[in-house]
Design a protein around this motif. Sequence first.
Motif: not given
Length: 282
Positions: A178, A180, A251, A253
């Motif tokens: 992930k 940020q 977040l 993916s």
Amino acid sequence: MKLPLSEFYVRLQRLLVAARRANGLKQSEVAARLQVPQSFVSKYERGERRLDVIEFLQVSQSLDVDACELLMKIGIGRDSSKPPNILERLYLSADNLTKLVDANPSLWGMLLGYVAEHKLQELWLSGSEVKYLGKSDDHDRSNKGDHIIEYQGEQFVIESKSLQSRMVQREGNTWYGKAQVDASDRRTVTLEDGTQLETTLLMVGEFDVLAVNCFAFEQEWNFVFAKNSDLPRSTYRKYPERVRGQLLASLVSVTWPPEPPFTENLLEVLDQLLSERRSART
């Protein structure tokens, strides 16, 4: 490089003290390795005693440092026409810096972020097809986006992010992680209806392309790219739905090999954006 003898000894003294401390050694432990009284170590560290060549080599060996590397830090043997590198400027060895980075995760994260921006520019933003125009001011809260580029006569803004190392995992041949995707601090944003909001979240349309470095996956400088408009929206429940739809998720993916909305080809994303812009004008 011409260096006054007195200055040479001062720099050498500082380096020897720094090397001992960096390796977690006491003066008594260095003395034991040298098979000399502790006062010998104390005196050369305070500048009360000067080491001859043989003593310098022995002391370097007792400190587990390379004597030639120490001299290079002082400036002996270095090309004086070139400015000192960062290790020379800080009187650090590569091993010292490695230990510092390994012991301080926040330092590693900061270093990785800036190196990733350099690698992104080197690998993707400096070719014949993409013209690099500059980097936004890190302290300008109102202007998000790390890199400004020109592609086929159009300007685009690229936001650069890194994977969260603690969230990286591998299943079979696929890496999962992930990134940020938010601002470093809270700032005021203006929504479509003119209302303002204090948030760390980035906005839909605030930049054109998200670039995520995937170094944490395979320790290789791979990047994935996605259009801002294709990124997931915020699910923060304290914001009403109309607001969440204008803010990006904090977040996002990421996989390697990349899966939609990401691709490993920046030009593919830029071509899509270019087509969308030109279609909107007709």
